[in-house]
Write an enzyme that holds these catalytic residues in place. Sequence first.
Site, PDB file in Angstrom:
ATOM      1  N   LYS A 113      19.553 121.871  41.312  1.00  0.00           N
ATOM      2  CA  LYS A 113      19.503 120.657  41.756  1.00  0.00           C
ATOM      3  C   LYS A 113      19.750 120.226  43.063  1.00  0.00           C
ATOM      4  CE  LYS A 113      22.852 118.707  39.050  1.00  0.00           C
ATOM      5  NZ  LYS A 113      23.749 118.531  38.374  1.00  0.00           N
ATOM      6  N   ARG A 165      20.828 130.514  29.629  1.00  0.00           N
ATOM      7  CA  ARG A 165      20.296 129.870  30.870  1.00  0.00           C
ATOM      8  C   ARG A 165      18.436 129.310  30.880  1.00  0.00           C
ATOM      9  NH1 ARG A 165      21.266 127.822  37.052  1.00  0.00           N
ATOM     10  NH2 ARG A 165      19.139 127.045  37.697  1.00  0.00           N
ATOM     11  N   GLU A 197      27.114 117.101  35.407  1.00  0.00           N
ATOM     12  CA  GLU A 197      27.998 115.704  36.500  1.00  0.00           C
ATOM     13  C   GLU A 197      26.647 115.080  37.263  1.00  0.00           C
ATOM     14  OE1 GLU A 197      28.209 117.691  41.388  1.00  0.00           O
ATOM     15  OE2 GLU A 197      27.348 119.391  40.239  1.00  0.00           O
TER      16      GLU A 197
END
Length: 700
Positions: free
Chosen positions: A429, A419, A199
Amino acid sequence: MEEERIKVLSFPSDSPPLSIIAAAKIAGIALPTQTSSSGSLTLSFSNGLELHGNYVILRYIGRVAPIRNFYGDDAFHAAQIDEWLEYAPTLLLGSEFENACSYMDVYMEKRTFFVSHSFSIADIAIWSGLAEYSDALNEVTALYVGKKGLGKQVAAKPKEHKSADGNSSDKVNLGSRPSSEIDLPYAELGKVRLRFAPEPSGYLHIGHSKAALLNQYFAQRYQGEVVLRFDDTNPTKESNEFVENLIKDVETLGIKYQKITYTSDYFPKLMDMAEKLIKEGKAYVDDTPREQMQKERMDGIESKCRSNSVEENLKLWKEMIAGSERGLQCCLRGKLDMQDPNKSLRDPVYYRCNPVPHHRIGAKYKLYPTYDFACPFVDAEEGITHALRSSEYHDRNAQYYRIQEDMGMRKVHIYEFSRLNLVYTLLSKRKLLWFVQNGKVDGWDDPRFPTVQGIVRRGLKIEALIQFILEQGASKNLNLMEWDKLWTINKKIIDPVCPRHTAVIEERKVLLTLTDGPDEPFVRIIPRHKKYDGAGEKATTYTKRIWIDYADAEYISVNEEVTLMDWGNAIVKEIIKDQDGNITQLVGVLHLQGSVKTTKLKLTWLAETSELVNLSLVEFDYLITKKKLEEGEDFLDALNPCTKKETAAIGDSNIRNLKQGEILQLERKGYFRCDVPFVRPSKPVVLIAIPDGRQQSVLK
């Protein structure tokens, strides 16, 4: 003598001759093997003759192999191969391994093969020393390296696939050898198509890097391709700045993508699909307030709007498209299963209204698809065969497949990996943006940030990052990694090649006067790295007045003999102090005939000249004080109050030639990366300290 007369290769159980076995396998030569208690390596023939020794037998295989130039195409190339065979044992000497690798890196910089333009036994000898060469050698190492000490071959354990919901459960390690290759379920050679879909709401960080590199690994493994797609469905958070820097970061990682796409490219088709689902009764418009909707989903309570007619839903859908006051109160939800134990299937939101203009297409739309709706559609539309997702999304995999099924689209296989989490590190973020917006860091490329640009600016080599991530592999085990391991890998890469320079801390630096030193300064040209010629040379000035660090001066006693690095020994005759007992000067004499082996103190020093360069040495610490934040814990309560330390210093004149990004070692002080190079004498050169894998925190 014909190769079919080979009887057996015998070798000690703890020392399988990988180069011989690999060469025979690559050449297609049948080579029966057996372990021997005699401790000797022997190739026996059916007529009773024998050959002994690793490279004697390897040369024989090279001569009889049906491969062109396997042992050189003429006497000169054969002699060059012999030279490399003699060099190969260096790889087995722990003390020389890094230097050998550095030498070979330079030698192979513009070469494909070690000798001439052909694959030969020289390549096998070297790469078997590194236990890494092609499928054939991987197979050999799988059979023998893992069984050193047993000396017998065993069948490779088959990989286990559990394909419930189309997921793979392989727990493997890309970096482990010999089993470094892992499989994608349902993958076909030449037909694999993957996507890396960040993103554009921030810069690429180390967690994203794992996903990007795993996509590239599988694309290469299956001769497939990777699409770089920007999942730009939330205009509130996204910008062209982030797109541009994400492309830059992906290219920094060396990711080879087939093309760049955007989810926004598919907005018209996504709108059509949403309307199709409404008409089929598979989606509905809901005006329930967000908090109430969340509670109803948790409790399994159906919305009052779930039973709306198709006509009513289409009417409200048009209000959403128009961005009207009524439309802004609504969202579009999928009609899945409100009673499913998996809460992700409880009528997830497909579209939300958002009047903020999009960074690519402006104010054309007043509503945008959610990731949950757009991702399965675009994956199928782009012909993606496998979607790599971190295991934190595991519960949403069933939702992904259900939405694709409702859409009537081709199924895309999901492959999960864990992860990447690191101690004292925030990867959200949203949280990283807080540091940027509140001036706690200098930007997204701040060396304290876990972004690709941040850690590269801190001095991390991309090769180290790739090695670190691939060593974690595609395992689904959630673990908290230490930064030390990454910086240790980095040190092994930079130490053999980075140039050496000298600096003295400005504060309380001490002048050492050598009464018999040179009356006129003189200069010597010496290597910037004593073991790596590629680092070049530097000019060192010698005078009778030299600067040393106060921290070194404190340890010196009167009449003590010390070593001045790159010069020789000296004897300190006098220590001068001020009224507070602080050392202000030292007086001594040279004793160049003295042995450096007998001195306790080896001192870095700088000649007192006008050519010295002003430096600012910058050290950084973690942004938070806790190794791991527990769920619900506010990161603002764990902020580190001191994360940056600057120390003024002076450096040798050669530092003025450093380029931005160049890595160096300040002798006895550590590794640094040049962040701001020399511009003018009054402006200091900024050097950022590179962690070496030994310290947890630098600012205590």
